[in-house]
Design an enzyme around this catalytic site. Structure first.
Site, PDB file in Angstrom:
ATOM      1  N   HIS A 148      -2.433  -0.982  -3.398  1.00  0.00           N
ATOM      2  CA  HIS A 148      -3.427  -0.057  -2.862  1.00  0.00           C
ATOM      3  C   HIS A 148      -2.842   1.356  -2.885  1.00  0.00           C
ATOM      4  CE1 HIS A 148      -6.478  -2.844  -1.299  1.00  0.00           C
ATOM      5  NE2 HIS A 148      -5.472  -3.665  -1.029  1.00  0.00           N
ATOM      6  N   ASP A 196       0.841  -1.192   0.000  1.00  0.00           N
ATOM      7  CA  ASP A 196       0.000   0.000   0.000  1.00  0.00           C
ATOM      8  C   ASP A 196       0.876   1.242   0.000  1.00  0.00           C
ATOM      9  OD1 ASP A 196       0.000   1.278   3.050  1.00  0.00           O
ATOM     10  OD2 ASP A 196       0.447  -0.861   2.989  1.00  0.00           O
ATOM     11  N   SER A 197       0.422   2.285  -0.680  1.00  0.00           N
ATOM     12  CA  SER A 197       1.086   3.587  -0.684  1.00  0.00           C
ATOM     13  C   SER A 197       2.553   3.451  -1.094  1.00  0.00           C
ATOM     14  CB  SER A 197       0.926   4.241   0.695  1.00  0.00           C
ATOM     15  OG  SER A 197       1.287   5.606   0.659  1.00  0.00           O
ATOM     16  N   ALA A 198       3.489   3.892  -0.263  1.00  0.00           N
ATOM     17  CA  ALA A 198       4.899   3.708  -0.597  1.00  0.00           C
ATOM     18  C   ALA A 198       5.222   2.237  -0.796  1.00  0.00           C
ATOM     19  CB  ALA A 198       5.773   4.292   0.514  1.00  0.00           C
ATOM     20  N   HIS A 215      -6.978   8.199   0.663  1.00  0.00           N
ATOM     21  CA  HIS A 215      -5.772   7.391   0.491  1.00  0.00           C
ATOM     22  C   HIS A 215      -5.902   6.030   1.181  1.00  0.00           C
ATOM     23  CE1 HIS A 215      -1.613   6.630  -0.267  1.00  0.00           C
ATOM     24  NE2 HIS A 215      -1.273   6.622   1.006  1.00  0.00           N
TER      25      HIS A 215
END
Length: 304
Positions: free
Chosen positions: A178, A150-152, A276
């Site tokens: 994600h 997810d994200s980074a 986010h």
């Protein structure tokens, strides 16, 4: 329209996380480094019901700790290699462990959770080769590996998949991202406009954290750092899930466009007005829907 629970999360999460724009880079660097000195080692499992009864934990040293979680009471038929988010500067969170254990249960997997060294003290170069080698090793095990993040961590998962392809390693069977951070150059001009509607992420911090992770402005565009700008042909089947009230969504759209141009099989789920990493947040119906979509994707079922 977002559910009431999602709207509540969009209000509460930024307050709980004390989200705010960057004051200045040296102050933020000093704050993060001081925070890192207070962090306790180990895996945060308090959000996972009956964790100790349901999972055996082994720690492998791959240059940094990588946690291998083997389920009790069922056979693991594959491996979920989950790379956590946190803007490259925050450690693995109980939400990450909770999501990974739920997904592993649903797809019949063991879990590998690498805890890569964080920025600003470290850059991508301090963990990239180890992550690629580790994921490649697990990809060779029975049932293969589902690479996710997810994200980074979603961006890192994509960067790992790119490197595995380029090094001729056994590929992941699936890649799940994600709201991945995949373009640290922030080449998408729409990103500044989204800054006004994202309640959680901030453009100034995005730029600072990106430079910390890259190590220098010259490295911001390299595939290990900004994998959306890499050659994308020949990657595993993938899914990306993101909302449009997310500062990273223009980068996700860039990834989707470039995937189509490269002929890469990427399933994109874009949700209007969601924040986010909505897909891994607890309690909201949108997250439950995303979970069903991911499980169906990995198991070859119908997305609902």
């Amino acid at each position: 329209m977002p559910s009431l629970r999602h709207q509540l999360l969009a209000t509460v999460i930024p307050k709980v996380r004390r989200s705010r724009e960057l004051e200045n880079e040296p102050v933020e660097r000093a704050r993060v480094e001081a925070w890192h000195r207070t962090l306790e080692p180990g895996l945060p499992t308090r959000a996972v019901p009956r964790f100790g009864q349901r999972w055996d934990v082994r720690v492998e040293d791959i240059g940094f700790p990588s946690y291998v979680l083997t389920p009790r009471g069922r056979r693991a038929t594959r491996t979920l290699y989950y790379v956590h988010g946190g803007a490259f500067m925050a450690p693995i969170d109980p939400v990450h462990v909770r999501y990974a254990t739920r997904l592993a249960d649903a797809i019949g997997a063991r879990i590998v959770l690498p805890t890569y060294p964080l920025a600003p003290e470290h850059t991508w170069a301090d963990s990239h080769d180890a992550l690629v080698a580790d994921a490649g090793r697990w990809a060779g095990e029975e049932g293969g590996v589902v690479l996710a993040g997810d994200s980074a961590g979603g961006g890192l998962a994509l960067a790992i998949a790119v490197a595995m392809r380029d090094r001729g390693l056994t590929p992941a069977t699936h890649l799940v991202m994600h709201a991945p951070w995949v373009d640290l150059t922030t080449s998408t001009p729409e990103t500044r406009a989204v800054d006004a509607i994202d309640p959680w992420l901030f453009f100034g911090k995005l730029q600072a954290y990106a430079l910390w992770w890259a190590g220098s402005s010259d490295d911001l565009g390299r595939p290990e750092v900004s994998p959306a700008l890499a050659e994308l042909a020949g990657l595993p089947r993938a899914m990306v899930l993101y909302g449009t009230r997310d500062l990273l969504h223009p980068g996700c759209r860039l990834l989707v466009r470039r995937a189509a141009e490269a002929g890469w099989d990427l399933t994109a789920i874009e949700e209007p007005d969601l924040i986010h990493v909505y897909g891994i947040l607890p309690f909201a119906p949108e997250a439950r829907r995303a979970f069903r979509q991911v499980v169906a994707f990995v198991d070859g079922g119908v997305l609902r």
